[in-house]
Scaffold this motif. Structure first.
Motif: not given
Length: 364
Positions: A83-100
């Protein structure tokens, strides 16, 4: 624009290329550390115009690319399950994690916000006292002052619902790691000018002296890059191994001491896992115990094991300069910016993305 145009002058670029060609007498391999420099090399066709004896090696200078899978998975877990509001620079969003990826998690309803400054995240925490707000603090030494300042700012405001998930990586230890890699062959370096703007040049003197490599602190415009290459080649041809500052219009010997003070108020140096490379000793920043309540790693006590990379991704070899992006069997096939197998195809500083977008000037 007049100020910038002088660093993009075609006639001046031609002059530097001629000087490089007249100076070089044998093959040399030069690593540009920063992904911004890689993009300048590729986008402006400099690689094609250099003499055949000059080989540019693309280094691990993309903090988004080397952020570990476990940290990306942890960020996704916080946004989806805590239930966290996670904030990030935009270039991190599309970097693949292990699943999504974070972008896929956002599409599924996770509270993920794209920001331009960590101080915006502090404001969000103040506006949402009933929610935990976490800023995904990724970057080299360059972004560390702003991330540290966000912690100081939150502390001064008495906000108990703000924290950072720190993934800061440090350039000099990474340079030493690639020098020591048995598969790497590096004769000289173009060091990252923006990092030295913050930290100064002192950390590079021991590297240059111990490993007998010229290190030239270099900017990002075409003329910067060409001048930096010429300075490295001149040293190599003369068997000199010193630190020089091409980016003197910005970088001072001592760096930005005020920014350094802010960094070391909040952070301390630690070992860091680099995606595709492994653990490099003393190559990252961790939040000091003094500010432990603002450290998302400690606040949420989440343990996520490091997952393996995609079996067809060779990003580790690319970031260590062992292979070029077009040497990957999946480059431009299974791996594209729209469906990346690894981080270097996503980030604006990733070598694979540079080669994909500007492939008209490189071998594919």
């Amino acid at each position: 624009m007049k100020h910038m145009n002088e660093y993009r002058d075609p006639e001046l670029a031609k002059l530097y290329l001629e000087k490089i060609a007249k100076t070089v007498t044998q093959p040399w391999s030069i690593m540009e550390v920063c992904g911004g420099q890689t993009h300048s090399l590729v986008k402006n066709g400099i690689i094609d115009m250099l003499p055949k004896d000059i080989t540019m090696i693309h280094g691990p200078g993309c903090p988004v690319c080397v952020t570990s899978l476990s940290l990306i998975d942890k960020a996704i877990h916080l946004a989806v399950n805590e239930n966290v509001i996670l904030c990030s620079f935009g270039d991190m969003l599309r970097v693949p994690g292990s699943k999504i990826s974070l972008l896929e998690a956002k599409a599924k309803g996770a509270a993920i916000r794209i920001l331009y400054s960590p101080l915006e995240a502090v404001k969000i925490a103040g506006d949402n006292p009933d929610r935990e707000v976490v800023f995904f603090a990724v970057g080299f030494e360059t972004t560390a002052p702003a991330n540290a300042l966000s912690v100081i700012h939150a502390h001064r405001k008495g906000l108990s619902n703000y924290s950072i998930l720190a993934s800061h990586v440090l350039v000099p230890p990474a340079m030493e790691a690639v020098i020591n890699d048995k598969e790497s062959k590096i004769d000289g370096f173009l060091a990252a000018g923006h990092v030295c703007t913050i930290m100064g040049n002192a950390e590079y003197y021991p590297l240059s002296s111990q490993y007998k490599v010229p290190i030239v602190v270099t900017g990002f415009e075409p003329i910067d890059i060409l001048q930096g290459i010429l300075m490295v080649v001149r040293q190599l041809e003369q068997k000199k191994y010193v630190v020089e500052n091409q980016y003197a219009r910005i970088v001072r010997e001592e760096g930005n001491t005020a920014a350094q003070k802010v960094i070391f108020e909040v952070f301390e140096i630690k070992d860091q896992t680099w995606r595709g490379i492994g653990t490099i000793p003393k190559s990252g920043y961790a939040v000091k115990e003094k500010y432990a309540s603002y450290d998302a790693n400690k606040k949420f006590s989440i343990t996520i094991d490091e997952a393996p990379e995609h079996p067809e991704c060779i990003s580790g070899e690319i970031m260590k300069g062992i292979k070029k992006p077009f040497e990957c069997p999946q480059f431009g096939k299974k791996c594209k910016p729209s469906f990346p197998l690894g981080a270097p195809m996503v980030s604006s500083e990733g070598a694979c993305a540079a080669y994909f977008h500007f492939s008209g000037s490189v071998e594919v």
